[in-house]
Each structure stands twice: as structure tokens, then as C-alpha cells.
Design a protein around this motif. Structure first.
Motif, PDB file in Angstrom:
ATOM      1  N   ASP A 145      27.920 -15.915  29.474  1.00 61.12           N
ATOM      2  CA  ASP A 145      27.747 -17.291  28.979  1.00 61.12           C
ATOM      3  C   ASP A 145      26.392 -17.880  29.351  1.00 61.12           C
ATOM      4  OD1 ASP A 145      27.980 -17.672  31.686  1.00 61.12           O
ATOM      5  OD2 ASP A 145      29.686 -19.044  31.578  1.00 61.12           O
TER       6      ASP A 145
ATOM      7  N   ASN B 113      29.736 -12.975  23.791  1.00 63.90           N
ATOM      8  CA  ASN B 113      29.621 -14.404  24.096  1.00 63.90           C
ATOM      9  C   ASN B 113      30.473 -15.175  23.099  1.00 63.90           C
ATOM     10  OD1 ASN B 113      27.529 -17.057  23.323  1.00 63.90           O
ATOM     11  ND2 ASN B 113      28.345 -16.839  25.382  1.00 63.90           N
TER      12      ASN B 113
ATOM     13  N   ALA C 281      23.744 -18.538  21.148  1.00 65.77           N
ATOM     14  CA  ALA C 281      24.506 -17.348  21.518  1.00 65.77           C
ATOM     15  C   ALA C 281      23.639 -16.098  21.414  1.00 65.77           C
ATOM     16  CB  ALA C 281      25.743 -17.213  20.635  1.00 65.77           C
TER      17      ALA C 281
ATOM     18  N   VAL D 291      21.419 -16.002  24.459  1.00 63.87           N
ATOM     19  CA  VAL D 291      22.172 -15.599  25.647  1.00 63.87           C
ATOM     20  C   VAL D 291      22.432 -14.093  25.630  1.00 63.87           C
ATOM     21  CG1 VAL D 291      24.462 -15.766  26.731  1.00 63.87           C
ATOM     22  CG2 VAL D 291      23.222 -17.834  26.085  1.00 63.87           C
TER      23      VAL D 291
END
Length: 290
Positions: free
Chosen positions: A14, A41, A67, A70
């Protein structure tokens, strides 16, 4: 046992530091096992679907871009730890707990950090880690940021329940993969110690009974691992206290999802819950009956 078929490791991330440590741990583990790694994620379902309209379409696109960022960062950490591991990514739709549980169906292992971005300051275990540890269809490892280099030992907690066989299978295989020693810990309390039970006969040797139980649980398990150093530890102490002490500085603590004496229907036993909250090392929660 672990490298057959479609076995893989799934790691949920996350963007938190704990999640990046989980990605690094999962990368090393995938490398040792020779299996691929999926980095996942989760974002809200309406954002993941790509069907939002108007101003919500821009918000959804921003979430998907976030996302992707990440995931890219996590994959970079994976590559730094294990360049040869096959890795792919997935954006999951919905609450991360059910999303990761669904994503880990058929996986060999699900790995998460102990605490994510959305948790309250001061909590030792995040809601995602707690949620998947009790419900995932596969074994789960909850990873913490390391405080010091590990000492080269895996610790397994057993209690005489039916789950012990899988805990020991996992712990022996993991210690062999890591080239580490294995410490098997069984902590017990006297049979009549404050639990309202009738006194045991005077000639009953509780300690020898517990030692014999451990010996029986280990019978035949050393032969496939002739070079593995195995230490047996039987202590008269509360299991949470004993395992927290024994696991300090270990590479990994291995426990069952719930053990002897727990109520049917509980998703996690009380000992396992306490260890997930307070252990200072990665904790593997092994599912019974897999």
C-alpha cells in the motif's frame, strides 16, 4: 512440496514502509522457493473498474495512477532483493482484506506488512494484516520492519493440537531454505494451575508427558533434513511469553492459525493473535488442513 504446479507468492502492498519490507521479504522467499511473485495493491472497486464518469472519472484515474506508482516502487524493491524472480503486478478492486484473500486463492503464501498507511498511530497490527491472517486460504506471513539482522534461526511454536504437523512441516522446510537452525518451543502450564481442575495424581510427571509429546511430534521429521540443527525447548510458562522471548532476533516465528483448546469457529486463536500484535520478527500463520 512448494515448487509444483502453479505455486506462487502474493504480497499485498500500500506504499507504506512496512509494505515495502513485506515486498522485500516476499522477494527473497520467492527466490528461495523458486516460484513467481505477484505484487498487489487494492483500490476502491468503482475506481478500479474504469467506468466512473464526470469528475469521478478523473478521481478514478488519479487512484489508478497512484496504484501504478505504488506497484512500480514495490517492484523496484523486489528487483533489488531478487533480480531473477518472475514478478507481475495486480490492481485489486475493493477493500484490501477480501481482495487479497481472493487474490491468494491457489497461492502458496500471502505476505503483508504488519501495519499499513490507514492504521492508527501506535497500533502494532493493522486491520489488513489481522483480517487476512485469519481468513486467507493459504499460509500468511506478517512482516515487520527489522530492528537488527536475524540470528539464523526459525522458531516454531507447537501445543499438541492437530495443527502441529503443518506447523512443523512449514518450519522444517523454511529453516532448510534459509540455511538456519530450528527451535521447536512447547510451553505449557501445570494441568491444575488455577483452571478449576481436579488435582492430578501425585505420581504424574507433567513435564515428562510434555517432553514426550514434543518427541512424538518430531518423530521422523529430522530424517529429510540431516544437516538441520534442531533444538527442542519445553518450558512451563504461558505460550505467548515463551514464544515472544524465544523468537527475539529470529528469522521467523511459525505458529498455527489456532491451536489446542480454542473455540470452534474462531478465525485466529488467542495465542496467535497476541503474537501477531507483539512479536518483533516476521510471523508465519500456518493454516490447518491445507
Amino acid at each position: 512440496m512448494r515448487n509444483e504446479g502453479d505455486d506462487m507468492i502474493v504480497v499485498g502492498i500500500d506504499g507504506s514502509r512496512a509494505a515495502l519490507e513485506a515486498a522485500a521479504w516476499a522477494a527473497r522467499e520467492a527466490d528461495l522457493r523458486g516460484v513467481p511473485l505477484r505484487v498487489a495493491n487494492a483500490i476502491p472497486a468503482w475506481a478500479a473498474s474504469g467506468t466512473a464518469q464526470g469528475r469521478y472519472a478523473k478521481i478514478a484515474a488519479w487512484m489508478r495512477d497512484g496504484a501504478d506508482d505504488v506497484l512500480t516502487t514495490a517492484v523496484g524493491r523486489v528487483r533489488a532483493e531478487a533480480p531473477e524472480v518472475p514478478v507481475d503486478t495486480a490492481i485489486l478492486a475493493g477493500d484490501p482484506r477480501p481482495a487479497l484473500i481472493e487474490a491468494s486463492a491457489g497461492a502458496d503464501l500471502l505476505v503483508v506488512g504488519n501495519h499499513g498507511l490507514g492504521g492508527f498511530r501506535g497500533l502494532l497490527l493493522g486491520s489488513v494484516a489481522h483480517g487476512v491472517a485469519g481468513r486467507a486460504p493459504c499460509d500468511v506471513v506478517v512482516v515487520r520492519e527489522p530492528s537488527a539482522p536475524p540470528r539464523g534461526e526459525v522458531v516454531a511454536g507447537i501445543d499438541g493440537s492437530a495443527a502441529c504437523a503443518r506447523v512443523l512441516d512449514f518450519a522444517f522446510a523454511e529453516a532448510a531454505l534459509l540455511g538456519a537452525g530450528l527451535r521447536v518451543v512447547h510451553a505449557y502450564r501445570p494441568l491444575d494451575a488455577g483452571r478449576g481442575l481436579a488435582p492430578v495424581p501425585g505420581d504424574f510427571d507433567d513435564e515428562q508427558t510434555q517432553v514426550r509429546m514434543v518427541a512424538e511430534a518430531l518423530a521422523g521429521r529430522r530424517e529429510p533434513y540431516p544437516d538441520l540443527r534442531v533444538t527442542e525447548e519445553v518450558v512451563r510458562r504461558h505460550p505467548v511469553e515463551a514464544l515472544l522471548q524465544a523468537s527475539q532476533g529470529a528469522d521467523l516465528l511459525v505458529v498455527g492459525s489456532h491451536g489446542h483448546g480454542e473455540f470452534s469457529g474462531l478465525l485466529l486463536g488467542s495465542v496467535t493473535q497476541a503474537l501477531l500484535h507483539h512479536a518483533t520478527v516476521p510471523v508465519a500463520v500456518v493454516r490447518a488442513g491445507r
